[in-house]
Design a protein around this motif. Structure first.
Motif, PDB file in Angstrom:
ATOM      1  N   GLY A 180       0.842  -1.191   0.000  1.00 35.71           N
ATOM      2  CA  GLY A 180       0.000   0.000   0.000  1.00 35.71           C
ATOM      3  C   GLY A 180       0.877   1.241   0.000  1.00 35.71           C
ATOM      4  O   GLY A 180       1.865   1.319   0.740  1.00 35.71           O
ATOM      5  N   ARG A 183       1.991   3.123   3.299  1.00 39.95           N
ATOM      6  CA  ARG A 183       2.868   2.521   4.319  1.00 39.95           C
ATOM      7  C   ARG A 183       4.143   3.357   4.431  1.00 39.95           C
ATOM      8  O   ARG A 183       4.766   3.712   3.437  1.00 39.95           O
ATOM      9  CB  ARG A 183       3.205   1.089   3.932  1.00 39.95           C
ATOM     10  N   GLU A 202       5.942   8.196   3.086  1.00 41.75           N
ATOM     11  CA  GLU A 202       5.111   7.123   2.572  1.00 41.75           C
ATOM     12  C   GLU A 202       5.748   6.525   1.329  1.00 41.75           C
ATOM     13  O   GLU A 202       6.465   7.212   0.596  1.00 41.75           O
ATOM     14  CB  GLU A 202       3.703   7.649   2.262  1.00 41.75           C
ATOM     15  N   THR A 204       4.688   5.711  -1.600  1.00 37.38           N
ATOM     16  CA  THR A 204       4.399   6.374  -2.872  1.00 37.38           C
ATOM     17  C   THR A 204       5.267   7.611  -3.052  1.00 37.38           C
ATOM     18  O   THR A 204       5.813   7.852  -4.138  1.00 37.38           O
ATOM     19  CB  THR A 204       2.909   6.749  -2.954  1.00 37.38           C
ATOM     20  N   GLU A 232      -4.498  -2.653   9.320  1.00 36.13           N
ATOM     21  CA  GLU A 232      -4.050  -3.212   8.048  1.00 36.13           C
ATOM     22  C   GLU A 232      -3.903  -4.723   8.149  1.00 36.13           C
ATOM     23  O   GLU A 232      -4.275  -5.469   7.240  1.00 36.13           O
ATOM     24  CB  GLU A 232      -2.722  -2.570   7.646  1.00 36.13           C
ATOM     25  N   ARG A 235      -7.253  -6.230   7.865  1.00 38.70           N
ATOM     26  CA  ARG A 235      -7.769  -6.223   6.488  1.00 38.70           C
ATOM     27  C   ARG A 235      -7.152  -7.358   5.669  1.00 38.70           C
ATOM     28  O   ARG A 235      -7.841  -8.015   4.886  1.00 38.70           O
ATOM     29  CB  ARG A 235      -7.467  -4.872   5.824  1.00 38.70           C
ATOM     30  N   PRO A 266      -4.478  -4.623   0.294  1.00 34.70           N
ATOM     31  CA  PRO A 266      -3.775  -4.394  -0.974  1.00 34.70           C
ATOM     32  C   PRO A 266      -3.916  -5.628  -1.863  1.00 34.70           C
ATOM     33  O   PRO A 266      -3.678  -6.754  -1.418  1.00 34.70           O
ATOM     34  CB  PRO A 266      -2.317  -4.184  -0.552  1.00 34.70           C
ATOM     35  N   ARG A 267      -4.324  -5.420  -3.116  1.00 34.87           N
ATOM     36  CA  ARG A 267      -4.602  -6.555  -3.996  1.00 34.87           C
ATOM     37  C   ARG A 267      -3.394  -7.483  -4.116  1.00 34.87           C
ATOM     38  O   ARG A 267      -3.531  -8.702  -4.096  1.00 34.87           O
ATOM     39  CB  ARG A 267      -5.018  -6.050  -5.390  1.00 34.87           C
TER      40      ARG A 267
END
Length: 280
Positions: A180, A183, A202, A204, A232, A235, A266-267
């Protein structure tokens, strides 16, 4: 009867040569020979300190064959030093087979502590450090790398990796996809060297920062990722539960995609589950 020698496991600098301890210098000065991962690299280190000792190559390709010969020397009374190219031996480096063989023969194996890139990075990262796991280098191939990351997506401890300059961009992209993008992580580059940098944020944002600055794609890297939080982690567990049920009726890839959408996980954290089932 000879008194057996000692195998000294000696940490060397990861950059700044001032980090070689006085004790390490004395050991390297007095042992019968030094077992080195790359004798050319170690010879340069010794030359800087005005030392000349016999060097023996010990690397992943010859360690099994060399170990018994070196143990025979230790049994005969020679003391040896084991070094890697940089940092603490055996941390993502060869050497454990020699250490194991020496210990099996009752030979003393003594650590000479010093620099270790992973621990140095952790000390300045500002992330939880009471519990952590070290994963070394991730697989070079993209599919295997994502699968390994998927296995770590629900890990609640801080996770540390080593990475090379030519794969750092791909690895950060995969981490953002699997863990993700929100994170938090830390990238420690060229520690103790002239161009040392420590970036945090993060995943990203870190991915974009490294992609946009060629200087941040040079050198040697430690990547530290905070563990999954309780929300998380929950999930991901729910996503795995849903996947197990959905895969009874859907193709693995479809089940993983739908389970991720329903659970918010997250996929790609479920990617390895679908991939494993498809290959079973």
């Amino acid at each position: 009867m000879h008194t057996p020698g000692t195998l000294h496991v000696v940490a060397t600098p990861i950059g700044n040569l001032g980090d070689l301890s006085p004790r390490a210098l004395e050991i390297l000065r007095t042992v019968s020979a030094i077992c080195a991962e790359d004798t050319r690299h170690t010879r340069q280190l010794l030359a800087h300190f005005g030392l000349e000792r016999p060097l023996l190559a010990l690397h992943q390709h010859n360690e099994d064959a060399q170990a018994q010969q070196l143990v025979a020397r230790l049994r005969a009374g020679d003391s040896l030093a084991l070094v890697s190219d940089a940092g603490t031996p055996l941390v993502s480096d060869p050497g454990f087979r020699l250490v194991r063989a020496a210990r099996a023969e009752g030979i003393r194996v003594s650590p000479v502590p010093g620099a270790c890139a992973a621990i140095a990075a952790l000390s300045v990262a500002g992330v939880p450090s009471d519990r952590f796991v070290f994963e070394g280098f991730l697989p070079a191939k993209a599919a295997a790398r994502r699968e390994r990351l998927g296995q770590l997506a629900s890990e609640t401890r801080t996770v540390m990796f080593y990475e090379s300059a030519h794969r750092i961009e791909e690895t950060l992209a995969d981490m953002a996809a699997v863990f993700g993008g929100a994170r938090r992580a830390v990238i420690a580059r060229e520690l103790t060297k002239l161009f040392e940098t420590v970036l945090d944020g993060e995943l990203t944002a870190l991915q974009a920062q490294v992609a946009g600055d060629p200087n941040q794609r040079k050198g040697e890297f430690v990547v530290i990722v905070e563990g999954a939080g309780e929300d998380e982690d929950a999930r991901i567990r729910e996503g795995q539960r849903l996947y197990a049920k959905l895969s009874e009726y859907l193709k693995p890839s479809q089940a993983a995609k739908l389970a991720a959408e329903l659970s918010g996980a997250p996929r790609k954290a479920l990617y390895s589950l679908g991939r494993d089932d498809a290959e079973a």
